[in-house]
Write a protein that holds these residues in place. Structure first.
Motif, PDB file in Angstrom:
ATOM      1  N   VAL A  92       0.868  -1.188   0.000  1.00 31.08           N
ATOM      2  CA  VAL A  92       0.000   0.000   0.000  1.00 31.08           C
ATOM      3  C   VAL A  92       0.895   1.226   0.000  1.00 31.08           C
ATOM      4  CG1 VAL A  92      -1.734   1.291   1.303  1.00 31.08           C
ATOM      5  CG2 VAL A  92      -1.825  -1.219   1.244  1.00 31.08           C
ATOM      6  N   VAL A  93       0.543   2.220  -0.812  1.00 32.51           N
ATOM      7  CA  VAL A  93       1.368   3.424  -0.947  1.00 32.51           C
ATOM      8  C   VAL A  93       0.603   4.634  -0.405  1.00 32.51           C
ATOM      9  CG1 VAL A  93       2.711   4.857  -2.526  1.00 32.51           C
ATOM     10  CG2 VAL A  93       2.387   2.424  -3.031  1.00 32.51           C
ATOM     11  N   THR A  94       1.249   5.380   0.457  1.00 33.91           N
ATOM     12  CA  THR A  94       0.697   6.637   0.955  1.00 33.91           C
ATOM     13  C   THR A  94       1.652   7.777   0.628  1.00 33.91           C
ATOM     14  OG1 THR A  94       1.767   6.386   3.117  1.00 33.91           O
ATOM     15  CG2 THR A  94      -0.456   5.480   2.881  1.00 33.91           C
ATOM     16  N   SER A  95       1.191   8.994   0.851  1.00 31.02           N
ATOM     17  CA  SER A  95       2.042  10.181   0.733  1.00 31.02           C
ATOM     18  C   SER A  95       1.586  11.126   1.835  1.00 31.02           C
ATOM     19  CB  SER A  95       1.894  10.818  -0.652  1.00 31.02           C
ATOM     20  OG  SER A  95       2.814  11.870  -0.806  1.00 31.02           O
ATOM     21  N   ALA A  96       2.292  11.040   2.949  1.00 31.74           N
ATOM     22  CA  ALA A  96       1.793  11.664   4.174  1.00 31.74           C
ATOM     23  C   ALA A  96       2.392  13.037   4.427  1.00 31.74           C
ATOM     24  CB  ALA A  96       2.071  10.748   5.371  1.00 31.74           C
ATOM     25  N   GLY A  97       1.603  14.053   4.169  1.00 33.77           N
ATOM     26  CA  GLY A  97       1.847  15.372   4.729  1.00 33.77           C
ATOM     27  C   GLY A  97       2.978  16.228   4.197  1.00 33.77           C
ATOM     28  N   ILE A  98       3.744  15.780   3.188  1.00 35.33           N
ATOM     29  CA  ILE A  98       4.906  16.573   2.776  1.00 35.33           C
ATOM     30  C   ILE A  98       4.669  17.264   1.441  1.00 35.33           C
ATOM     31  CG2 ILE A  98       7.342  16.465   2.125  1.00 35.33           C
ATOM     32  CD1 ILE A  98       7.740  14.307   4.194  1.00 35.33           C
ATOM     33  N   THR A  99       4.334  16.506   0.410  1.00 36.95           N
ATOM     34  CA  THR A  99       4.138  17.126  -0.908  1.00 36.95           C
ATOM     35  C   THR A  99       2.918  16.539  -1.600  1.00 36.95           C
ATOM     36  OG1 THR A  99       5.041  17.378  -3.141  1.00 36.95           O
ATOM     37  CG2 THR A  99       5.874  15.533  -1.851  1.00 36.95           C
ATOM     38  N   VAL A 100       2.104  17.411  -2.128  1.00 39.40           N
ATOM     39  CA  VAL A 100       0.893  16.974  -2.816  1.00 39.40           C
ATOM     40  C   VAL A 100       1.231  16.262  -4.129  1.00 39.40           C
ATOM     41  CG1 VAL A 100       0.591  19.114  -4.123  1.00 39.40           C
ATOM     42  CG2 VAL A 100      -1.419  17.778  -3.475  1.00 39.40           C
ATOM     43  N   TYR A 130      -2.188  11.488  -1.457  1.00 42.12           N
ATOM     44  CA  TYR A 130      -1.670  12.484  -0.509  1.00 42.12           C
ATOM     45  C   TYR A 130      -2.697  12.801   0.565  1.00 42.12           C
ATOM     46  CZ  TYR A 130      -0.302  17.078   1.281  1.00 42.12           C
ATOM     47  OH  TYR A 130       0.015  18.128   2.092  1.00 42.12           O
ATOM     48  N   LYS A 131      -2.209  12.968   1.779  1.00 39.43           N
ATOM     49  CA  LYS A 131      -3.068  13.381   2.880  1.00 39.43           C
ATOM     50  C   LYS A 131      -2.371  14.484   3.664  1.00 39.43           C
ATOM     51  CE  LYS A 131      -6.433  11.769   3.892  1.00 39.43           C
ATOM     52  NZ  LYS A 131      -7.817  12.100   3.557  1.00 39.43           N
ATOM     53  N   VAL A 132      -3.056  15.603   3.827  1.00 35.91           N
ATOM     54  CA  VAL A 132      -2.474  16.715   4.580  1.00 35.91           C
ATOM     55  C   VAL A 132      -2.412  16.350   6.062  1.00 35.91           C
ATOM     56  CG1 VAL A 132      -4.710  17.845   4.952  1.00 35.91           C
ATOM     57  CG2 VAL A 132      -2.605  19.209   4.937  1.00 35.91           C
ATOM     58  N   ALA A 133      -1.373  16.797   6.741  1.00 34.44           N
ATOM     59  CA  ALA A 133      -1.213  16.500   8.164  1.00 34.44           C
ATOM     60  C   ALA A 133      -2.222  17.305   8.982  1.00 34.44           C
ATOM     61  CB  ALA A 133       0.204  16.815   8.610  1.00 34.44           C
ATOM     62  N   PRO A 134      -3.053  16.669   9.821  1.00 34.94           N
ATOM     63  CA  PRO A 134      -4.029  17.413  10.626  1.00 34.94           C
ATOM     64  C   PRO A 134      -3.332  18.329  11.620  1.00 34.94           C
ATOM     65  CG  PRO A 134      -3.916  15.120  11.330  1.00 34.94           C
ATOM     66  CD  PRO A 134      -3.088  15.228  10.084  1.00 34.94           C
ATOM     67  N   GLN A 135      -3.783  19.554  11.689  1.00 32.29           N
ATOM     68  CA  GLN A 135      -3.207  20.561  12.588  1.00 32.29           C
ATOM     69  C   GLN A 135      -1.713  20.775  12.332  1.00 32.29           C
ATOM     70  OE1 GLN A 135      -4.284  19.694  16.714  1.00 32.29           O
ATOM     71  NE2 GLN A 135      -6.024  18.510  15.987  1.00 32.29           N
ATOM     72  N   GLY A 136      -1.290  20.460  11.113  1.00 33.71           N
ATOM     73  CA  GLY A 136       0.117  20.619  10.750  1.00 33.71           C
ATOM     74  C   GLY A 136       1.037  19.640  11.427  1.00 33.71           C
ATOM     75  N   SER A 137       0.495  18.587  12.022  1.00 32.31           N
ATOM     76  CA  SER A 137       1.314  17.618  12.752  1.00 32.31           C
ATOM     77  C   SER A 137       1.359  16.289  12.013  1.00 32.31           C
ATOM     78  CB  SER A 137       0.750  17.407  14.162  1.00 32.31           C
ATOM     79  OG  SER A 137       1.414  16.327  14.793  1.00 32.31           O
ATOM     80  N   ILE A 142       0.562  10.042  11.180  1.00 32.15           N
ATOM     81  CA  ILE A 142       1.171   8.707  11.272  1.00 32.15           C
ATOM     82  C   ILE A 142       0.456   7.864  12.319  1.00 32.15           C
ATOM     83  CG2 ILE A 142       3.287   7.486  11.904  1.00 32.15           C
ATOM     84  CD1 ILE A 142       4.839   9.913  10.770  1.00 32.15           C
ATOM     85  N   ASP A 143       0.104   8.482  13.434  1.00 35.97           N
ATOM     86  CA  ASP A 143      -0.627   7.769  14.481  1.00 35.97           C
ATOM     87  C   ASP A 143      -1.966   7.252  13.941  1.00 35.97           C
ATOM     88  OD1 ASP A 143      -0.872   6.973  17.296  1.00 35.97           O
ATOM     89  OD2 ASP A 143      -2.478   8.460  17.386  1.00 35.97           O
ATOM     90  N   ALA A 190       9.158  10.977  13.343  1.00 32.51           N
ATOM     91  CA  ALA A 190       7.900  10.517  13.925  1.00 32.51           C
ATOM     92  C   ALA A 190       7.564   9.104  13.449  1.00 32.51           C
ATOM     93  CB  ALA A 190       6.767  11.479  13.564  1.00 32.51           C
ATOM     94  N   TRP A 191       8.062   8.715  12.262  1.00 33.33           N
ATOM     95  CA  TRP A 191       7.839   7.347  11.789  1.00 33.33           C
ATOM     96  C   TRP A 191       8.486   6.351  12.751  1.00 33.33           C
ATOM     97  CZ3 TRP A 191       4.426   6.258   8.146  1.00 33.33           C
ATOM     98  CH2 TRP A 191       4.084   7.246   7.212  1.00 33.33           C
ATOM     99  N   ILE A 192       9.666   6.708  13.227  1.00 33.70           N
ATOM    100  CA  ILE A 192      10.343   5.824  14.182  1.00 33.70           C
ATOM    101  C   ILE A 192       9.616   5.856  15.525  1.00 33.70           C
ATOM    102  CG2 ILE A 192      12.498   5.417  15.430  1.00 33.70           C
ATOM    103  CD1 ILE A 192      13.989   6.656  13.076  1.00 33.70           C
ATOM    104  N   SER A 193       9.262   7.052  15.978  1.00 37.93           N
ATOM    105  CA  SER A 193       8.632   7.194  17.290  1.00 37.93           C
ATOM    106  C   SER A 193       7.317   6.429  17.379  1.00 37.93           C
ATOM    107  CB  SER A 193       8.384   8.684  17.585  1.00 37.93           C
ATOM    108  OG  SER A 193       9.582   9.408  17.538  1.00 37.93           O
ATOM    109  N   PHE A 194       6.488   6.563  16.345  1.00 41.12           N
ATOM    110  CA  PHE A 194       5.158   5.946  16.421  1.00 41.12           C
ATOM    111  C   PHE A 194       5.158   4.514  15.872  1.00 41.12           C
ATOM    112  CE2 PHE A 194       4.089  10.346  16.990  1.00 41.12           C
ATOM    113  CZ  PHE A 194       3.005  10.316  17.849  1.00 41.12           C
ATOM    114  N   VAL A 195       5.640   4.345  14.649  1.00 37.74           N
ATOM    115  CA  VAL A 195       5.521   3.026  14.001  1.00 37.74           C
ATOM    116  C   VAL A 195       6.397   1.992  14.706  1.00 37.74           C
ATOM    117  CG1 VAL A 195       5.779   1.763  11.853  1.00 37.74           C
ATOM    118  CG2 VAL A 195       4.999   4.126  11.807  1.00 37.74           C
ATOM    119  N   LYS A 196       7.641   2.326  14.966  1.00 41.13           N
ATOM    120  CA  LYS A 196       8.529   1.395  15.661  1.00 41.13           C
ATOM    121  C   LYS A 196       8.370   1.490  17.173  1.00 41.13           C
ATOM    122  CE  LYS A 196      11.865  -1.444  16.566  1.00 41.13           C
ATOM    123  NZ  LYS A 196      11.599  -2.899  16.461  1.00 41.13           N
TER     124      LYS A 196
END
Length: 287
Positions: A92-100, A130-137, A142-143, A190-196
């Motif tokens: 599955v491919v996502t594009s989270a919060g960086i570039t549209v 692409y998904k924009v980061a809620p509240q800029g976070s 990722i959570d 944050a990928w390391i903090s949450f996912v791992k």
């Protein structure tokens, strides 16, 4: 000999540009293999993790790059997708919060490889877009991806509801992921903090060469399972795939270009000192 080198002191720089173009063209025209045994542990870590993917798991790829870092991220995504498709692993491919533009650049690479290897969209792979980061976070995003992917992405990048995509029936939370591979200019920790850290799912990065030093502590602590570093990482991965590609061409062109710069600096300095020697001799004869 002195007169010969003195000519390089005032060499027209256009000859240097021409020489650079020629030298950079060599790896494009001729396939040059990497030295044997050149694979780094960070590259091998990602490769081995993908090799060990169980049939009931998927790999989540967050491809969040565009033209700004395509020179290195493109080859990093291409070689990993080729490996995944060869092993018949669903992803599955996502594009989270960086570039549209992330989905556009990623799909240009994935779709031809998927078609070539018989992958069916919706059943074997899905692009959620692409998904924009809620509240800029990006941490919140990722959570959310880890806790309930369907709530974050109710539809794919084409607008098709995920409930209509067969693959998404078995993919909802972090428990369905074997690995998260994040490829972008400078992956967010944050990928390391949450996912791992929170969900204990292995994380690997593909990043620009200039960004890599900051991630080595996570490699040493095994919080990061693997990392492709610039085109060198992509070229190493292609060697493991036994499928030379863009990574090898670009890293060889970079090496040739660096060699050309060193050579030009050496010859230019020799020309400078040769020209000074000729001037001293001329003054001595005149005086």
């Amino acid at each position: 000999m002195t007169r010969f080198f003195a000519r390089f002191h005032n060499l027209d720089r256009r000859w240097l540009y021409l020489a650079m173009v020629v030298i950079l063209s060599v790896p494009v025209i001729i396939q040059i293999p990497l030295p044997p045994g050149a694979t780094s542990p960070t590259t091998k870590g990602l490769y081995d993790l993908i090799e060990s993917c169980p049939e009931d798991k998927v790999i989540l790829i967050d491809s969040s790059w565009d033209a700004g870092s395509a020179a290195e991220n493109r080859a990093q995504l291409e070689c990993v997708i080729r490996h995944i498709c060869r092993e018949k692993i669903k992803f599955v491919v996502t594009s989270a919060g960086i570039t549209v533009f992330g989905p556009e650049f990623a799909n240009q690479i994935i779709e031809p490889i998927a078609a070539e290897t018989g992958y069916v969209y919706g059943a074997d792979w899905v692009s959620l877009g692409y998904k924009v980061a809620p509240q800029g976070s990006i941490s919140l995003l990722i959570d959310g991806i880890c806790k309930d992917l369907h709530s974050v992405y109710p539809a794919d990048h084409r607008g098709t509801p995920v409930s209509e995509l067969p693959l998404m029936d078995r993919v909802r939370t972090h428990e369905d992921f074997h690995l998260v591979y994040c490829v972008t200019y400078q992956p967010d920790n944050a990928w390391i903090s949450f996912v791992k850290g929170q969900f204990d799912v292995p994380v690997a990065y593909g990043c620009m060469t200039i960004s890599a030093p900051g991630y080595y502590p996570f490699i040493d602590s095994r919080q990061l399972a693997g990392m492709l570093i610039g085109n060198r990482g992509a070229a190493e991965y292609e060697e493991l795939n036994h499928k030379p590609g863009l990574g090898r061409i670009l890293i060889m062109a970079t090496s040739f270009g660096n060699l050309m710069i060193i050579l030009a600096a050496v010859v230019g300095n020799m020309g400078f000192y040769a020209a000074r020697a000729l001037e001293r001799n001329a003054r001595r004869r005149a005086g």
